[in-house]
Write a protein that holds these residues in place. Sequence first.
Motif, PDB file in Angstrom:
ATOM      1  N   THR A 169       0.858  -1.181   0.000  1.00  0.00           N
ATOM      2  CA  THR A 169       0.000   0.000   0.000  1.00  0.00           C
ATOM      3  C   THR A 169       0.901   1.241   0.000  1.00  0.00           C
ATOM      4  O   THR A 169       2.081   1.164   0.393  1.00  0.00           O
ATOM      5  N   VAL A 170       0.318   2.335  -0.395  1.00  0.00           N
ATOM      6  CA  VAL A 170       1.077   3.591  -0.395  1.00  0.00           C
ATOM      7  C   VAL A 170       1.543   3.914   1.036  1.00  0.00           C
ATOM      8  O   VAL A 170       2.631   4.451   1.237  1.00  0.00           O
ATOM      9  N   GLU A 171       0.712   3.529   2.020  1.00  0.00           N
ATOM     10  CA  GLU A 171       1.060   3.807   3.425  1.00  0.00           C
ATOM     11  C   GLU A 171       2.294   3.002   3.851  1.00  0.00           C
ATOM     12  O   GLU A 171       3.109   3.447   4.647  1.00  0.00           O
ATOM     13  N   GLU A 172       2.424   1.777   3.320  1.00  0.00           N
ATOM     14  CA  GLU A 172       3.564   0.930   3.698  1.00  0.00           C
ATOM     15  C   GLU A 172       4.856   1.358   3.001  1.00  0.00           C
ATOM     16  O   GLU A 172       5.949   0.924   3.367  1.00  0.00           O
ATOM     17  N   TRP A 173       4.701   2.167   1.954  1.00  0.00           N
ATOM     18  CA  TRP A 173       5.819   2.431   1.049  1.00  0.00           C
ATOM     19  C   TRP A 173       7.066   3.030   1.717  1.00  0.00           C
ATOM     20  O   TRP A 173       8.175   2.540   1.514  1.00  0.00           O
ATOM     21  N   PRO A 174       6.944   4.070   2.565  1.00  0.00           N
ATOM     22  CA  PRO A 174       8.171   4.681   3.107  1.00  0.00           C
ATOM     23  C   PRO A 174       9.057   3.671   3.836  1.00  0.00           C
ATOM     24  O   PRO A 174      10.290   3.707   3.708  1.00  0.00           O
ATOM     25  N   THR A 175       8.457   2.738   4.572  1.00  0.00           N
ATOM     26  CA  THR A 175       9.248   1.741   5.295  1.00  0.00           C
ATOM     27  C   THR A 175       9.950   0.802   4.323  1.00  0.00           C
ATOM     28  O   THR A 175      11.136   0.495   4.475  1.00  0.00           O
ATOM     29  N   LEU A 176       9.221   0.382   3.281  1.00  0.00           N
ATOM     30  CA  LEU A 176       9.816  -0.513   2.293  1.00  0.00           C
ATOM     31  C   LEU A 176      10.932   0.192   1.522  1.00  0.00           C
ATOM     32  O   LEU A 176      12.002  -0.373   1.287  1.00  0.00           O
TER      33      LEU A 176
END
Length: 218
Positions: free
Chosen positions: A34-41
């Motif tokens: 998800t876009v929300e998960e993106w910064p961590t990935l």
Amino acid sequence: MLPHLIYFNVRGRAEAIRLILEETGTAYTERRFTVEEWPTLKATLDYGQLPVYTEGDLVIHQSHAICRHLARRFNLYGDDEADRIRCDIVEETFVDAQNNIGTFFWNPEFEKLRDEYEHVQLPALMTRLEKLFLSNPANSGYWAGTRLSYVDFLAWHFLDYVRPFSQKTLDQFSALAAFKHRIESRPAIVAYLGSERRPRTLTVPVASCPFGGTPETS
Ligand SMILES: N[C@@H](CCC(=O)N[C@@H](CS)C(=O)NCC(=O)O)C(=O)O
């Protein structure tokens, strides 16, 4: 280990890759962030962008490098050097075309610009594309050489990206429309398009554009 594709839960830059995997009957797995998960990935990735494709120890980023790898692996890169040069030209042309419509979709003034884009810029772009399509010396109904190649999926994806914005523009370009129909009539593609595997959303949310983050309903 099966080939594995990492991307967002949208068609975007991963869709031509999915189409090639589907057409070749390749079993693969996906992780859709998800876009929300993106910064961590993002922080964990060498290059900080998606898509990323893995095949055992092989890790490839850059969507077109992934497509070309699959094209070489599955013999979808023409029959000789002339075909391969044409594939490369068609590929670069669709990079430009996709950037063109992408820049428009992402423009904060999307609503203000849509008429001019639909009636002036898009037909001009489609005219150039149709001319290139018809210039295939093999006149095969595909973009390069006498048979299907990976660039047909790049082309199909672009045309399908235009579809929700302006089906009526697509209809004006009969050779491109016939090509689009030819690809989406292939049994493996029919199966994929009707499956749950096909993301329903064109692209990630874009503030100004109705196609970002919104699933297609038909
Ligand atoms: N040239 C690259 C571009 C990759 C790219 O821009 N990916 C976007 C998603 S479509 C991305 O990862 N954006 C998030 C970011 O850059 O932080 C390719 O074709 O793979």
